[in-house]
Design a protein around this motif. Structure first.
Motif, mmCIF file in Angstrom:
data_model
loop_
_atom_site.group_PDB
_atom_site.id
_atom_site.type_symbol
_atom_site.label_atom_id
_atom_site.label_comp_id
_atom_site.label_asym_id
_atom_site.label_seq_id
_atom_site.Cartn_x
_atom_site.Cartn_y
_atom_site.Cartn_z
ATOM 1 N N PRO A 68 0.833 -1.203 0.000
ATOM 2 C CA PRO A 68 0.000 0.000 0.000
ATOM 3 C C PRO A 68 0.868 1.254 0.000
ATOM 4 C CG PRO A 68 -0.314 -1.280 2.025
ATOM 5 C CD PRO A 68 0.657 -2.012 1.173
ATOM 6 N N SER A 69 0.360 2.311 -0.648
ATOM 7 C CA SER A 69 1.160 3.528 -0.756
ATOM 8 C C SER A 69 1.163 4.353 0.525
ATOM 9 C CB SER A 69 0.650 4.380 -1.916
ATOM 10 O OG SER A 69 -0.697 4.747 -1.676
ATOM 11 N N ASP A 70 0.147 4.191 1.360
ATOM 12 C CA ASP A 70 0.078 5.034 2.552
ATOM 13 C C ASP A 70 0.848 4.464 3.737
ATOM 14 O OD1 ASP A 70 -1.622 2.919 2.756
ATOM 15 O OD2 ASP A 70 -3.231 4.011 3.769
ATOM 16 N N ALA A 71 1.044 3.166 3.819
ATOM 17 C CA ALA A 71 1.743 2.577 4.966
ATOM 18 C C ALA A 71 2.451 1.307 4.521
ATOM 19 C CB ALA A 71 0.748 2.260 6.075
ATOM 20 N N PRO A 72 3.545 0.960 5.190
ATOM 21 C CA PRO A 72 4.231 -0.282 4.837
ATOM 22 C C PRO A 72 3.408 -1.491 5.291
ATOM 23 C CG PRO A 72 5.276 0.742 6.723
ATOM 24 C CD PRO A 72 4.245 1.701 6.227
ATOM 25 N N LEU A 73 3.637 -2.585 4.639
ATOM 26 C CA LEU A 73 2.955 -3.842 4.965
ATOM 27 C C LEU A 73 3.553 -4.410 6.247
ATOM 28 C CD1 LEU A 73 0.975 -6.014 3.877
ATOM 29 C CD2 LEU A 73 2.946 -7.095 2.829
ATOM 30 N N THR A 74 2.710 -4.837 7.160
ATOM 31 C CA THR A 74 3.194 -5.442 8.400
ATOM 32 C C THR A 74 2.673 -6.863 8.481
ATOM 33 O OG1 THR A 74 1.300 -4.598 9.631
ATOM 34 C CG2 THR A 74 3.290 -3.256 9.655
ATOM 35 N N ALA A 75 3.550 -7.756 8.897
ATOM 36 C CA ALA A 75 3.195 -9.158 9.071
ATOM 37 C C ALA A 75 4.091 -9.738 10.153
ATOM 38 C CB ALA A 75 3.385 -9.922 7.770
ATOM 39 N N VAL A 76 3.625 -10.784 10.801
ATOM 40 C CA VAL A 76 4.391 -11.446 11.843
ATOM 41 C C VAL A 76 4.594 -12.897 11.425
ATOM 42 C CG1 VAL A 76 4.426 -12.157 14.259
ATOM 43 C CG2 VAL A 76 3.472 -9.946 13.622
ATOM 44 N N ALA A 77 5.849 -13.308 11.345
ATOM 45 C CA ALA A 77 6.176 -14.702 11.047
ATOM 46 C C ALA A 77 6.426 -15.395 12.380
ATOM 47 C CB ALA A 77 7.406 -14.781 10.156
ATOM 48 N N ALA A 78 5.513 -16.243 12.783
ATOM 49 C CA ALA A 78 5.612 -16.927 14.065
ATOM 50 C C ALA A 78 6.529 -18.138 13.908
ATOM 51 C CB ALA A 78 4.229 -17.345 14.543
ATOM 52 N N LEU A 79 7.806 -17.941 14.227
ATOM 53 C CA LEU A 79 8.787 -19.024 14.147
ATOM 54 C C LEU A 79 8.704 -19.857 15.427
ATOM 55 C CD1 LEU A 79 11.757 -16.954 12.671
ATOM 56 C CD2 LEU A 79 10.180 -18.433 11.454
ATOM 57 N N PRO A 80 9.104 -21.116 15.355
ATOM 58 C CA PRO A 80 9.045 -21.970 16.554
ATOM 59 C C PRO A 80 9.900 -21.401 17.693
ATOM 60 C CG PRO A 80 9.533 -23.276 14.595
ATOM 61 C CD PRO A 80 9.590 -21.851 14.189
ATOM 62 N N ALA A 81 9.522 -21.718 18.907
ATOM 63 C CA ALA A 81 10.276 -21.250 20.070
ATOM 64 C C ALA A 81 11.674 -21.852 20.046
ATOM 65 C CB ALA A 81 9.540 -21.666 21.355
ATOM 66 N N GLY A 82 12.675 -21.044 20.293
ATOM 67 C CA GLY A 82 14.060 -21.494 20.309
ATOM 68 C C GLY A 82 14.703 -21.576 18.932
ATOM 69 N N PHE A 83 14.015 -21.119 17.893
ATOM 70 C CA PHE A 83 14.560 -21.165 16.531
ATOM 71 C C PHE A 83 15.569 -20.043 16.365
ATOM 72 C CE2 PHE A 83 14.438 -20.174 11.963
ATOM 73 C CZ PHE A 83 14.674 -21.423 11.427
ATOM 74 N N GLU A 84 16.802 -20.417 16.023
ATOM 75 C CA GLU A 84 17.873 -19.440 15.810
ATOM 76 C C GLU A 84 18.098 -19.302 14.302
ATOM 77 O OE1 GLU A 84 21.318 -20.754 17.918
ATOM 78 O OE2 GLU A 84 20.231 -20.976 19.796
ATOM 79 N N VAL A 85 17.859 -18.103 13.767
ATOM 80 C CA VAL A 85 17.974 -17.852 12.333
ATOM 81 C C VAL A 85 19.444 -17.694 11.962
ATOM 82 C CG1 VAL A 85 17.368 -16.289 10.455
ATOM 83 C CG2 VAL A 85 15.720 -16.735 12.275
ATOM 84 N N SER A 86 19.895 -18.477 10.964
ATOM 85 C CA SER A 86 21.276 -18.347 10.496
ATOM 86 C C SER A 86 21.355 -17.735 9.101
ATOM 87 C CB SER A 86 21.980 -19.710 10.508
ATOM 88 O OG SER A 86 21.329 -20.600 9.624
ATOM 89 N N ASN A 87 20.238 -17.804 8.336
ATOM 90 C CA ASN A 87 20.248 -17.249 6.983
ATOM 91 C C ASN A 87 18.813 -16.922 6.591
ATOM 92 O OD1 ASN A 87 21.102 -16.409 4.506
ATOM 93 N ND2 ASN A 87 21.830 -18.401 3.799
ATOM 94 N N VAL A 88 18.654 -15.848 5.794
ATOM 95 C CA VAL A 88 17.340 -15.429 5.313
ATOM 96 C C VAL A 88 17.463 -15.157 3.818
ATOM 97 C CG1 VAL A 88 15.522 -13.685 5.484
ATOM 98 C CG2 VAL A 88 16.762 -14.383 7.525
ATOM 99 N N ALA A 89 16.445 -15.595 3.042
ATOM 100 C CA ALA A 89 16.432 -15.335 1.601
ATOM 101 C C ALA A 89 15.024 -14.922 1.194
ATOM 102 C CB ALA A 89 16.858 -16.576 0.826
ATOM 103 N N LEU A 90 14.942 -14.017 0.201
ATOM 104 C CA LEU A 90 13.663 -13.535 -0.308
ATOM 105 C C LEU A 90 13.530 -13.933 -1.766
ATOM 106 C CD1 LEU A 90 11.113 -11.721 -0.010
ATOM 107 C CD2 LEU A 90 12.534 -9.830 -0.791
ATOM 108 N N SER A 91 12.378 -14.506 -2.127
ATOM 109 C CA SER A 91 12.110 -14.887 -3.507
ATOM 110 C C SER A 91 10.671 -14.527 -3.825
ATOM 111 C CB SER A 91 12.338 -16.377 -3.714
ATOM 112 O OG SER A 91 11.975 -16.741 -5.031
ATOM 113 N N GLY A 92 10.498 -13.483 -4.638
ATOM 114 C CA GLY A 92 9.149 -13.048 -4.977
ATOM 115 C C GLY A 92 8.424 -12.603 -3.731
ATOM 116 N N GLY A 93 7.364 -13.284 -3.383
ATOM 117 C CA GLY A 93 6.586 -12.934 -2.206
ATOM 118 C C GLY A 93 6.790 -13.885 -1.053
ATOM 119 N N GLN A 94 7.914 -14.633 -1.044
ATOM 120 C CA GLN A 94 8.167 -15.584 0.026
ATOM 121 C C GLN A 94 9.531 -15.337 0.656
ATOM 122 O OE1 GLN A 94 7.643 -19.403 -1.863
ATOM 123 N NE2 GLN A 94 5.453 -19.395 -1.428
ATOM 124 N N ILE A 95 9.593 -15.548 1.967
ATOM 125 C CA ILE A 95 10.843 -15.398 2.718
ATOM 126 C C ILE A 95 11.219 -16.764 3.279
ATOM 127 C CG2 ILE A 95 11.989 -14.274 4.656
ATOM 128 C CD1 ILE A 95 9.925 -12.042 4.455
#
Length: 127
Positions: A68-95
């Motif tokens: 949207p032009s008036d505000a950025p898109l907000t979303a929450v990705a509920a990752l499992p408890a204790g999940f430690e992120v080591s790498n992130v990649a974006l492809s189209g509309g998926q992370i």
């Protein structure tokens, strides 16, 4: 300049066997030229076809996220408890989040931005 007499410069008729060979060679040359001309026309036709096709590309179409032009898109990705992120990649509309749960259980988690939810939770095991 020539030491030959004019009568000797004229071509003498070929014997019948050589005349048949000459005719076959001319026929072969004409057939080869015709085939090459047809192949050239095919290649030129393919080039014209490719250039005149409507804007289709060979790359696959990816789903784009409408921001949207008036505000950025907000979303929450509920990752499992204790999940430690080591790498992130974006492809189209998926992370893709790549990491480990508890330091040993490696996982790849795919979050779809448009859907606003996790669409894949993949356990990664080494053989």
């Amino acid at each position: 300049m020539s030491t030959q007499k004019p009568d000797e410069q004229e071509e003498k008729p070929l014997d019948p066997v050589m005349e048949n060979v000459r005719r076959k060679m001319i026929r072969l040359q004409l057939v080869s030229a015709g085939v090459m001309l047809v192949m050239l026309m095919v290649v030129l036709g393919a080039i014209v076809y490719k250039l005149t096709r409507p804007g289709k590309t060979d790359a696959p179409q990816t789903a784009a996220v409408a921001v949207p032009s008036d505000a950025p898109l907000t979303a929450v990705a509920a990752l499992p408890a204790g999940f430690e992120v080591s790498n992130v990649a974006l492809s189209g509309g998926q992370i893709l989040f790549y990491g480990a749960v508890g330091g040993s259980d490696r996982r790849a988690i795919v979050f779809d931005i448009a859907a606003g939810r996790i669409v894949a939770n993949i356990a990664v095991q080494a053989n």
